[in-house]
Design a protein around this motif. Sequence first.
Motif, PDB file in Angstrom:
ATOM      1  N   SER A 111       0.834  -1.201   0.000  1.00  0.00           N
ATOM      2  CA  SER A 111       0.000   0.000   0.000  1.00  0.00           C
ATOM      3  C   SER A 111       0.870   1.253   0.000  1.00  0.00           C
ATOM      4  O   SER A 111       2.014   1.249   0.442  1.00  0.00           O
ATOM      5  CB  SER A 111      -0.911   0.010   1.230  1.00  0.00           C
ATOM      6  N   ARG A 112       0.291   2.333  -0.500  1.00  0.00           N
ATOM      7  CA  ARG A 112       1.014   3.604  -0.565  1.00  0.00           C
ATOM      8  C   ARG A 112       1.340   4.121   0.833  1.00  0.00           C
ATOM      9  O   ARG A 112       2.380   4.744   1.044  1.00  0.00           O
ATOM     10  CB  ARG A 112       0.194   4.636  -1.327  1.00  0.00           C
ATOM     11  N   THR A 113       0.465   3.870   1.765  1.00  0.00           N
ATOM     12  CA  THR A 113       0.706   4.333   3.136  1.00  0.00           C
ATOM     13  C   THR A 113       1.948   3.668   3.708  1.00  0.00           C
ATOM     14  O   THR A 113       2.786   4.320   4.339  1.00  0.00           O
ATOM     15  CB  THR A 113      -0.515   4.035   4.017  1.00  0.00           C
ATOM     16  N   ALA A 114       2.086   2.369   3.468  1.00  0.00           N
ATOM     17  CA  ALA A 114       3.257   1.655   3.973  1.00  0.00           C
ATOM     18  C   ALA A 114       4.536   2.181   3.326  1.00  0.00           C
ATOM     19  O   ALA A 114       5.566   2.334   3.993  1.00  0.00           O
ATOM     20  CB  ALA A 114       3.112   0.160   3.708  1.00  0.00           C
ATOM     21  N   VAL A 115       4.465   2.484   2.047  1.00  0.00           N
ATOM     22  CA  VAL A 115       5.640   3.024   1.355  1.00  0.00           C
ATOM     23  C   VAL A 115       6.003   4.390   1.936  1.00  0.00           C
ATOM     24  O   VAL A 115       7.171   4.690   2.185  1.00  0.00           O
ATOM     25  CB  VAL A 115       5.374   3.109  -0.163  1.00  0.00           C
ATOM     26  N   ASN A 116       4.998   5.237   2.168  1.00  0.00           N
ATOM     27  CA  ASN A 116       5.256   6.564   2.719  1.00  0.00           C
ATOM     28  C   ASN A 116       5.855   6.482   4.122  1.00  0.00           C
ATOM     29  O   ASN A 116       6.765   7.236   4.461  1.00  0.00           O
ATOM     30  CB  ASN A 116       3.976   7.396   2.740  1.00  0.00           C
TER      31      ASN A 116
ATOM     32  N   ALA B 222       7.608   3.993   5.322  1.00  0.00           N
ATOM     33  CA  ALA B 222       8.972   3.477   5.192  1.00  0.00           C
ATOM     34  C   ALA B 222       9.917   4.582   4.718  1.00  0.00           C
ATOM     35  O   ALA B 222      11.031   4.727   5.234  1.00  0.00           O
ATOM     36  CB  ALA B 222       9.001   2.296   4.219  1.00  0.00           C
ATOM     37  N   LEU B 223       9.483   5.367   3.747  1.00  0.00           N
ATOM     38  CA  LEU B 223      10.326   6.462   3.264  1.00  0.00           C
ATOM     39  C   LEU B 223      10.554   7.503   4.359  1.00  0.00           C
ATOM     40  O   LEU B 223      11.644   8.068   4.471  1.00  0.00           O
ATOM     41  CB  LEU B 223       9.706   7.103   2.030  1.00  0.00           C
ATOM     42  N   GLY B 224       9.535   7.755   5.150  1.00  0.00           N
ATOM     43  CA  GLY B 224       9.701   8.689   6.265  1.00  0.00           C
ATOM     44  C   GLY B 224      10.709   8.177   7.272  1.00  0.00           C
ATOM     45  O   GLY B 224      11.524   8.935   7.802  1.00  0.00           O
ATOM     46  N   GLY B 225      10.676   6.869   7.553  1.00  0.00           N
ATOM     47  CA  GLY B 225      11.648   6.283   8.479  1.00  0.00           C
ATOM     48  C   GLY B 225      13.065   6.365   7.941  1.00  0.00           C
ATOM     49  O   GLY B 225      14.005   6.678   8.675  1.00  0.00           O
ATOM     50  N   VAL B 226      13.231   6.110   6.639  1.00  0.00           N
ATOM     51  CA  VAL B 226      14.559   6.201   6.034  1.00  0.00           C
ATOM     52  C   VAL B 226      15.066   7.642   6.105  1.00  0.00           C
ATOM     53  O   VAL B 226      16.235   7.902   6.418  1.00  0.00           O
ATOM     54  CB  VAL B 226      14.523   5.695   4.571  1.00  0.00           C
ATOM     55  N   GLY B 227      14.178   8.602   5.829  1.00  0.00           N
ATOM     56  CA  GLY B 227      14.565  10.008   5.915  1.00  0.00           C
ATOM     57  C   GLY B 227      14.956  10.398   7.323  1.00  0.00           C
ATOM     58  O   GLY B 227      15.936  11.118   7.539  1.00  0.00           O
ATOM     59  N   PHE B 228      14.204   9.905   8.316  1.00  0.00           N
ATOM     60  CA  PHE B 228      14.509  10.205   9.717  1.00  0.00           C
ATOM     61  C   PHE B 228      15.878   9.649  10.092  1.00  0.00           C
ATOM     62  O   PHE B 228      16.687  10.319  10.749  1.00  0.00           O
ATOM     63  CB  PHE B 228      13.419   9.637  10.616  1.00  0.00           C
TER      64      PHE B 228
END
Length: 154
Positions: free
Chosen positions: A75-80, A82-88
């Motif tokens: 899902s797009r929510t899961a991708v978002n 995950a990307l937020g965690g990588v950015g953090f």
Amino acid sequence: MYPDHTPHAPAERAVEVHQPTPLPPAVTVSAPIVPVQPGAVPAVASIVLPDGRVVTGYAIDPTRPEPVTAPPAVSRTAVNVALGGVGFLAVCGGLLLLTSFIAALTAFITQLIILAAVIFGGWIAVQVLGPSGHRGGTTVNIRKAVIKRNHFHG
């Protein structure tokens, strides 16, 4: 039923009639109609209805629905998220590197200050503790100069 202040009945009042002014007919210039032949003669279809009537007309291609795209596996929510965690994590790592860089820069500046103090202190020590007799420059023997100046020979 009628107000008392009217001296006569409503039928006796003067009535103004406004007649509409007719507009002149619009002059239209029609373009010549050019018959266009279709590229292909469409097929004529006939349908017999249950009550016996026959309906004839051109066949219309039914509209085809757009193909349904399969939903993504993730899902797009899961991708978002995950990307937020990588950015953090990237920001945290960058801050860690920044603090390490600031500490290393502080140590480098401190070492430069200590080195300058050692060199400057050594120079001062040489000046103070060095030999005090001959410090450079021109040495003048005053006794001979005085004698020469007075032309005293002896």
